[in-house]
Design a protein around this motif. Structure first.
Motif, PDB file in Angstrom:
ATOM      1  N   GLY A 168       8.653  -2.799  -6.248  1.00  0.00           N
ATOM      2  CA  GLY A 168       8.104  -1.732  -7.277  1.00  0.00           C
ATOM      3  C   GLY A 168       6.617  -1.324  -6.065  1.00  0.00           C
ATOM      4  N   LEU A 169       6.572  -2.079  -5.475  1.00  0.00           N
ATOM      5  CA  LEU A 169       5.271  -2.093  -4.469  1.00  0.00           C
ATOM      6  C   LEU A 169       5.269  -1.090  -3.456  1.00  0.00           C
ATOM      7  N   PRO A 170       4.859  -0.477  -2.851  1.00  0.00           N
ATOM      8  CA  PRO A 170       5.088   0.014  -0.928  1.00  0.00           C
ATOM      9  C   PRO A 170       3.874  -1.119  -0.581  1.00  0.00           C
ATOM     10  N   ARG A 172       0.465  -9.813  -0.882  1.00  0.00           N
ATOM     11  CA  ARG A 172       0.070 -10.153   0.860  1.00  0.00           C
ATOM     12  C   ARG A 172       0.103  -8.414   1.674  1.00  0.00           C
ATOM     13  N   ARG A 173       1.767  -8.453   1.350  1.00  0.00           N
ATOM     14  CA  ARG A 173       2.235  -7.586   1.827  1.00  0.00           C
ATOM     15  C   ARG A 173       1.713  -5.634   1.369  1.00  0.00           C
ATOM     16  N   TYR A 174       1.436  -5.750   0.338  1.00  0.00           N
ATOM     17  CA  TYR A 174       1.342  -4.680  -0.049  1.00  0.00           C
ATOM     18  C   TYR A 174      -0.632  -4.002  -0.201  1.00  0.00           C
ATOM     19  N   GLN A 175      -1.400  -5.688  -0.025  1.00  0.00           N
ATOM     20  CA  GLN A 175      -2.467  -5.759   0.444  1.00  0.00           C
ATOM     21  C   GLN A 175      -2.512  -5.365   1.895  1.00  0.00           C
ATOM     22  N   CYS A 220       7.579   4.238  -5.210  1.00  0.00           N
ATOM     23  CA  CYS A 220       8.493   3.635  -5.247  1.00  0.00           C
ATOM     24  C   CYS A 220       9.340   3.505  -6.895  1.00  0.00           C
ATOM     25  N   ARG A 221       8.496   4.329  -7.376  1.00  0.00           N
ATOM     26  CA  ARG A 221       9.175   4.353  -8.878  1.00  0.00           C
ATOM     27  C   ARG A 221      10.002   5.284  -8.830  1.00  0.00           C
ATOM     28  N   GLY A 222       9.045   6.496  -8.512  1.00  0.00           N
ATOM     29  CA  GLY A 222       9.902   7.481  -8.973  1.00  0.00           C
ATOM     30  C   GLY A 222      10.528   8.516  -7.457  1.00  0.00           C
ATOM     31  N   GLY A 223      10.020   7.935  -7.020  1.00  0.00           N
ATOM     32  CA  GLY A 223      10.953   8.827  -5.283  1.00  0.00           C
ATOM     33  C   GLY A 223      12.752   9.043  -5.170  1.00  0.00           C
ATOM     34  N   THR A 224      13.374   9.475  -4.848  1.00  0.00           N
ATOM     35  CA  THR A 224      14.150   9.365  -3.779  1.00  0.00           C
ATOM     36  C   THR A 224      14.525   8.463  -3.251  1.00  0.00           C
ATOM     37  N   ARG A 225      16.003   7.581  -3.875  1.00  0.00           N
ATOM     38  CA  ARG A 225      16.549   6.670  -2.815  1.00  0.00           C
ATOM     39  C   ARG A 225      17.033   7.066  -1.675  1.00  0.00           C
ATOM     40  N   LEU A 226      16.870   6.851  -0.860  1.00  0.00           N
ATOM     41  CA  LEU A 226      17.267   6.651   0.870  1.00  0.00           C
ATOM     42  C   LEU A 226      18.216   5.297   0.460  1.00  0.00           C
ATOM     43  N   TYR A 227      17.543   4.406   0.684  1.00  0.00           N
ATOM     44  CA  TYR A 227      18.293   2.839   0.891  1.00  0.00           C
ATOM     45  C   TYR A 227      17.930   2.379   0.203  1.00  0.00           C
ATOM     46  N   TYR A 228      18.521   0.894  -0.288  1.00  0.00           N
ATOM     47  CA  TYR A 228      18.060  -0.204  -0.915  1.00  0.00           C
ATOM     48  C   TYR A 228      16.616   0.314  -0.790  1.00  0.00           C
ATOM     49  N   ASN A 229      15.967   0.732  -0.003  1.00  0.00           N
ATOM     50  CA  ASN A 229      14.272  -0.293  -0.656  1.00  0.00           C
ATOM     51  C   ASN A 229      13.389   1.013   0.274  1.00  0.00           C
ATOM     52  N   HIS A 289      -2.844   4.539  -6.716  1.00  0.00           N
ATOM     53  CA  HIS A 289      -0.932   5.078  -8.249  1.00  0.00           C
ATOM     54  C   HIS A 289      -0.347   5.512  -7.918  1.00  0.00           C
ATOM     55  N   LEU A 290      -0.241   6.323  -7.117  1.00  0.00           N
ATOM     56  CA  LEU A 290      -0.120   7.985  -6.715  1.00  0.00           C
ATOM     57  C   LEU A 290       1.087   7.402  -5.377  1.00  0.00           C
ATOM     58  N   ILE A 291       0.482   6.760  -5.054  1.00  0.00           N
ATOM     59  CA  ILE A 291       1.253   5.956  -3.516  1.00  0.00           C
ATOM     60  C   ILE A 291       2.426   5.001  -4.340  1.00  0.00           C
ATOM     61  N   THR A 292       2.173   4.189  -5.227  1.00  0.00           N
ATOM     62  CA  THR A 292       2.903   3.268  -5.706  1.00  0.00           C
ATOM     63  C   THR A 292       4.018   3.773  -6.412  1.00  0.00           C
ATOM     64  N   ALA A 293       3.533   5.412  -6.958  1.00  0.00           N
ATOM     65  CA  ALA A 293       4.661   5.855  -7.690  1.00  0.00           C
ATOM     66  C   ALA A 293       5.596   6.768  -6.982  1.00  0.00           C
TER      67      ALA A 293
END
Length: 141
Positions: free
Chosen positions: A134-136, A29-32, A82-91, A76-80
Motif C-alpha cells: 500500500g505504499l509507493p 526503507r523503499r518508501y523513504q 496505491c490504494r485508489g488508483g487503477t491497477r495496471l499490473y499486480y503492483n 498523502h496524495l501520492i500514497t493514495a
C-alpha cells in the motif's frame, strides 16, 4: 455530543501513522527512498541541480541519475494512488487524477556531487507508481 475538527484530524493522523509504522522494514526503507527521490511539493523547474545534490540522489550504482522526476504533491496524495488508483499490473497503479511533475535531465557529471541538470520540465498528467504493502516504492516514468 459534538466532535471537534481537531479531534477528527488527530484520529486521522494516528490511523495513517499506525498504518505506515506497521509496514515491514524493507518496505519502509523503499518508501523513504521513494519519497527522497520523487516527492517534491515545492520543487520548481529551476531547482533540479540543487535539489538532487541536497538530497544526494544517485542511481543504484552511485552514479548521477540520467533522469529524475519530482511529484509536486504531499505524501498523502501520492500514497493514495496505491490504494485508489487503477491497477495496471499486480503492483503498478495509475492515478485517477493528474499530478504536476518536474522532470530533470542530466546535463553533465558522473558522480555526486558533480551532477549538473538542465532546467526541469513541468508536465501535468496521471502518474504510475509501483506499490508495496500500500505504499509507493517506485515511480514509473
Amino acid at each position: 455530543m459534538e466532535i471537534h475538527q481537531s479531534t477528527v484530524i488527530l484520529l486521522l493522523l494516528l490511523c495513517v501513522s499506525s498504518y505506515t509504522h506497521a509496514q515491514p522494514a524493507h518496505t519502509m526503507r523503499r518508501y523513504q527512498n521513494f519519497l527522497n527521490h520523487h516527492r517534491g511539493p515545492y520543487v520548481n523547474v529551476e531547482m533540479c541541480t540543487s535539489e538532487i545534490r541536497h538530497r544526494k540522489i544517485t542511481d543504484s550504482a552511485g552514479y548521477c541519475k540520467p533522469v529524475n522526476s519530482f511529484i509536486r504533491a504531499p505524501d498523502h496524495l501520492i500514497t493514495a494512488v496505491c490504494r485508489g488508483g487503477t491497477r495496471l499490473y499486480y503492483n503498478l497503479f495509475r492515478s485517477g487524477t493528474p499530478f504536476d511533475v518536474v522532470t530533470c535531465r542530466l546535463k553533465s557529471g558522473q558522480t555526486h556531487p558533480d551532477c549538473e541538470y538542465d532546467r526541469g520540465r513541468l508536465s501535468i498528467g496521471n502518474i504510475v507508481l509501483g506499490c508495496e504493502h500500500g505504499l509507493p516504492v517506485h515511480y514509473e516514468s
